[in-house]
Design a protein around this motif. Structure first.
Motif, short mmCIF file in Angstrom:
data_model
loop_
_atom_site.label_atom_id
_atom_site.label_comp_id
_atom_site.label_asym_id
_atom_site.label_seq_id
_atom_site.Cartn_x
_atom_site.Cartn_y
_atom_site.Cartn_z
N MET A 102 0.84 -1.20 0.00
CA MET A 102 0.00 0.00 0.00
C MET A 102 0.88 1.25 0.00
SD MET A 102 -3.12 -1.14 2.53
CE MET A 102 -2.07 -1.38 3.97
N ASN A 103 1.17 1.76 -1.19
CA ASN A 103 1.97 2.98 -1.33
C ASN A 103 1.09 4.20 -1.10
OD1 ASN A 103 2.99 1.01 -3.86
ND2 ASN A 103 4.61 1.75 -2.51
N THR A 104 1.50 5.06 -0.19
CA THR A 104 0.71 6.26 0.10
C THR A 104 1.06 7.39 -0.85
OG1 THR A 104 2.32 7.16 1.67
CG2 THR A 104 0.65 5.63 2.56
N HIS A 105 0.15 8.37 -0.95
CA HIS A 105 0.45 9.56 -1.74
C HIS A 105 1.68 10.27 -1.19
CE1 HIS A 105 -3.05 9.60 -4.41
NE2 HIS A 105 -3.78 9.21 -3.38
N ARG A 106 1.80 10.35 0.13
CA ARG A 106 2.94 11.01 0.75
C ARG A 106 4.26 10.29 0.41
NH1 ARG A 106 2.78 14.07 5.35
NH2 ARG A 106 0.83 13.11 6.03
N GLU B 197 8.07 -1.98 -1.59
CA GLU B 197 7.67 -1.71 -0.21
C GLU B 197 8.27 -0.44 0.36
OE1 GLU B 197 7.22 -6.19 -0.72
OE2 GLU B 197 8.53 -4.60 -1.46
N CYS B 198 9.26 0.14 -0.31
CA CYS B 198 9.73 1.47 0.14
C CYS B 198 9.56 2.48 -1.00
CB CYS B 198 11.15 1.43 0.67
SG CYS B 198 12.42 0.86 -0.44
N THR B 199 8.54 2.24 -1.82
CA THR B 199 8.08 3.21 -2.83
C THR B 199 9.23 3.65 -3.73
OG1 THR B 199 6.58 3.94 -1.08
CG2 THR B 199 6.51 5.18 -3.13
N ALA B 200 9.97 2.68 -4.23
CA ALA B 200 11.14 2.87 -5.10
C ALA B 200 12.38 3.18 -4.27
CB ALA B 200 10.86 3.87 -6.20
N PRO B 201 13.12 4.26 -4.51
CA PRO B 201 14.46 4.30 -3.93
C PRO B 201 14.51 4.55 -2.43
CG PRO B 201 13.99 6.35 -5.07
CD PRO B 201 12.84 5.44 -5.35
N CYS B 202 15.48 3.89 -1.78
CA CYS B 202 15.84 4.25 -0.41
C CYS B 202 17.33 4.52 -0.32
CB CYS B 202 15.42 3.17 0.58
SG CYS B 202 16.24 1.58 0.36
N ALA B 203 18.04 4.33 -1.43
CA ALA B 203 19.46 4.69 -1.52
C ALA B 203 19.79 4.95 -2.98
CB ALA B 203 20.36 3.59 -0.96
N SER B 204 20.70 5.88 -3.22
CA SER B 204 21.10 6.18 -4.60
C SER B 204 22.45 6.88 -4.59
CB SER B 204 20.06 7.07 -5.30
OG SER B 204 19.90 8.30 -4.61
N PRO C 289 10.25 7.72 5.63
CA PRO C 289 8.92 8.20 5.21
C PRO C 289 8.39 7.53 3.95
CG PRO C 289 10.62 9.85 4.77
CD PRO C 289 11.26 8.78 5.58
N GLN C 290 9.25 6.83 3.21
CA GLN C 290 8.82 6.17 1.99
C GLN C 290 8.38 4.73 2.20
OE1 GLN C 290 11.89 6.26 3.26
NE2 GLN C 290 13.34 6.32 1.54
N VAL C 291 8.60 4.18 3.39
CA VAL C 291 8.23 2.79 3.67
C VAL C 291 6.71 2.69 3.80
CG1 VAL C 291 8.41 0.90 5.33
CG2 VAL C 291 10.44 2.26 4.75
N VAL C 292 6.13 1.69 3.13
CA VAL C 292 4.67 1.55 3.13
C VAL C 292 4.18 1.09 4.50
CG1 VAL C 292 4.71 0.99 0.67
CG2 VAL C 292 4.59 -0.86 2.36
N PRO C 293 2.93 1.37 4.84
CA PRO C 293 2.40 0.91 6.14
C PRO C 293 2.15 -0.58 6.20
CG PRO C 293 0.70 2.07 4.90
CD PRO C 293 1.98 2.25 4.14
N GLY C 294 2.11 -1.26 5.06
CA GLY C 294 1.90 -2.70 5.09
C GLY C 294 1.31 -3.21 3.80
N TYR C 295 0.84 -4.46 3.85
CA TYR C 295 0.22 -5.12 2.71
C TYR C 295 -1.29 -5.09 2.84
CZ TYR C 295 4.86 -7.11 1.80
OH TYR C 295 6.20 -7.28 1.53
N TRP C 296 -1.95 -4.97 1.71
CA TRP C 296 -3.40 -4.91 1.64
C TRP C 296 -4.03 -6.16 2.26
CZ3 TRP C 296 -7.46 -1.86 0.71
CH2 TRP C 296 -8.66 -2.42 0.29
N ARG C 297 -4.74 -5.96 3.36
CA ARG C 297 -5.49 -7.03 4.02
C ARG C 297 -4.64 -8.27 4.31
NH1 ARG C 297 -11.34 -6.43 0.86
NH2 ARG C 297 -11.83 -4.37 1.72
#
Length: 550
Positions: free
Chosen positions: A219-223, A351-358, A408-416
């Protein structure tokens, strides 16, 4: 115990501008509307010879949103989109978000059972796809799902070249039982009021590839999307309004965030070419002169091997990023020697909405002197990456363990999926399943997937290390290493390779090449040469498909 990683040693490697806080917009819709106000007549979408301005794209997606609302779509309902890299995808995406929906991107390569699983699991209220896919099999798939609204489109529309290299299909008659996406978009309906996306609302349910079981919806958030997009926009020296070539598929989190969302935030032009083809991509580079693109290393291998591609094709690029698959150091060197640009490594997951390191634009990734592994970059200032052992305890710098991510890019979890969420996100921290290490300066190195480790007579062999050696052979274009059953050793190391055009190399030669450079238990005693290695639509080589042969 004091955490080594909480001190974030990577901050010392970042510039003051890269460390500065960012204020991302509430959603991509907010970013897009801000771009409309700044540059309404600038081209937002370029599709072969077709062009749509920001003003036009905004109006078309408003009308799609109005139509969905009129058909009974409620805020929070799920809209599945199964389209290639075309303007139709962007219009549908923005329209769904403007209607308050959660978007479920679907891989156009999915078969009926795969689509059916996703539609049922997310309880999709609407499906937007091509006319061809609807007529071929999606009509029946949708009928057995919760879908009650269907829109279809012909992806030959909005351009007139019909490039047979990627658009090798003909129109089918308009389905009588769906709404026409472009007709709806051109109706001039207003977007419904009061449905602006909230930052913490779920923007996407992005289904994982299912390499270790049934696909799960992250579940990727808008934020999360706009945070990573804004970090990339401010960290890359790309002028506002520049061109972004959509090499990665937009249904994939890399294409969604690092191409579409960043482009909107920078009021740029998103250059679309249906799907990746090295010849088509090379032509687009010359025609549109993009400043940025991102894709897997396999795509750049294909570009490097394409006939007629020269340094001039890459002359306009300010930044080229590679993500989604490991980048061998040999490829980075070969690519720069042949074409000029330095491929900037990156690391992230759905699960971290694309990059977490670059790798920052002014830096080059170091190569670990012991393993020969190229670093995937530095975490961002608000991101904490740690390396932990099997029990979850931190390991010292330089020691291998599982990569875990908080930010802040890590998703809150998996759908259901509460159990899978609890297992993968203990206390909100992402357990990636990737094995890696960090040096004392904060550079992150990814060794391999935990589940891909080969156990040969009790010795651990990481496929990535063997693959990096193979990429150093001048004849090798692509390489994948897997463990195969062996009655004596338990597992044996086997390599699959494809060769560069015109190159020759025997399996025996490639095995001997590795034997000269690797310990006896690591080198592949079995080598098989294939014309092409199997890949996902996003360009990752499918090791699991190669393993399944055995």
């Amino acid at each position: 115990m004091t955490s080594l990683y909480a001190a974030r040693p990577w901050l010392g490697q970042l510039t003051e501008a890269q460390r500065a806080p960012v204020s991302p917009p509430a959603s991509v819709v907010h970013a897009f509307r801000a771009a409309v106000l700044r540059a309404p007549d600038r081209t937002a979408l370029a599709y072969f010879d077709g062009r749509l301005s920001y003003r036009e794209t905004d109006a078309l997606s408003d009308s799609v949103a109005g139509h969905l609302a009129a058909r009974g779509l409620q805020p929070g309902d799920r809209v599945a989109i199964m389209l290639q890299n075309t303007p139709h995808f962007v219009i549908a995406l923005l329209g769904a978000w403007k209607a308050g929906a959660t978007v479920v991107p679907l891989n156009p390569m999915y078969k009926s059972a795969e689509v059916g699983h996703v539609l049922g699991d997310c309880e999709a209220a609407a499906l937007i796809c091509s006319d061809r896919a609807w007529e071929a099999y999606l009509r029946d798939t949708a009928a057995a799902s919760p879908v009650r609204i269907a829109l279809t489109a012909c992806e030959l529309d909005l351009q007139s070249r019909d490039d047979a290299r990627v658009l090798a299909f003909e129109r089918v008659p308009r389905p009588a039982d769906t709404d026409d996406l472009l007709a709806v978009a051109r109706r001039g309906l207003p977007a419904p009021g009061g449905r602006e996306p909230a930052p913490d609302a779920t923007a996407l349910i992005s289904y994982t590839s299912g390499t270790s079981g049934t696909p799960k919806g992250a579940m990727n958030t808008h934020r999360g999307i706009t945070y990573n997009a804004e970090r990339q926009r401010t960290g890359h020296p790309i002028p506002e309004g520049a061109g972004y070539f959509a090499l990665a598929p937009l249904f994939h989190i890399t294409g969604m965030v690092c191409q579409l969302a960043v482009c909107a935030a920078n009021a740029g032009t998103l250059i679309l070419a249906y799907r990746f083809h090295p010849g088509v991509g090379g032509d687009a580079f010359v025609e549109h002169r993009p400043a940025y693109t991102v894709g897997p290393s396999t795509a750049f291998m294909a570009l490097a091997a394409a006939p007629g591609v020269t340094r001039e094709h890459f002359a306009s690029f300010r930044v080229i990023s590679s993500g989604g698959a490991p980048v061998p150091p040999a490829l980075v060197a070969k690519f720069r020697d042949a074409f000029g640009p330095y491929l900037r490594n990156g690391y992230g997951l759905t699960e971290c909405t694309a990059p977490c390191a670059s790798v920052p634009p002014e830096r080059e990734a170091p190569v670990d002197p012991v393993s020969g592994t190229l670093s995937v970059g530095l975490p961002g200032p608000e991101t904490v990456v740690r390396i932990v052992d099997e029990e979850g305890a931190e390991v010292p710098f330089g020691r291998q363990g599982e990569i875990v991510v908080r930010g802040p890019q890590v998703v809150p979890g998996y759908w259901r999926r509460p159990e899978a969420t609890a297992e993968t996100f203990p206390d909100g921290e992402l357990r990636t399943g990737d094995i890696g290490f960090m040096d004392p300066d904060g550079w992150l190195y990814v060794v391999d997937r935990k589940k891909d480790m080969i156990n040969a007579s009790g010795f651990k062999v990481w496929p990535r290390e063997v693959e990096d050696v193979l990429y150093g052979h001048p004849a090798v274009r692509e390489a994948a290493v897997v463990g195969v059953p062996d009655p004596y050793r338990g597992e044996d190391v086997k390599a699959y390779v494809s060769l560069r055009p015109g190159a020759e190399a025997t399996p025996e030669e490639l095995s001997a090449y590795c034997a000269e450079r690797l310990a006896a238990y690591k080198y592949p005693r079995q080598v098989e040469v294939l014309a092409e290695l199997p890949k996902t639509a996003s360009g990752k080589i499918l090791r699991r498909e190669l393993r399944s042969r055995h």
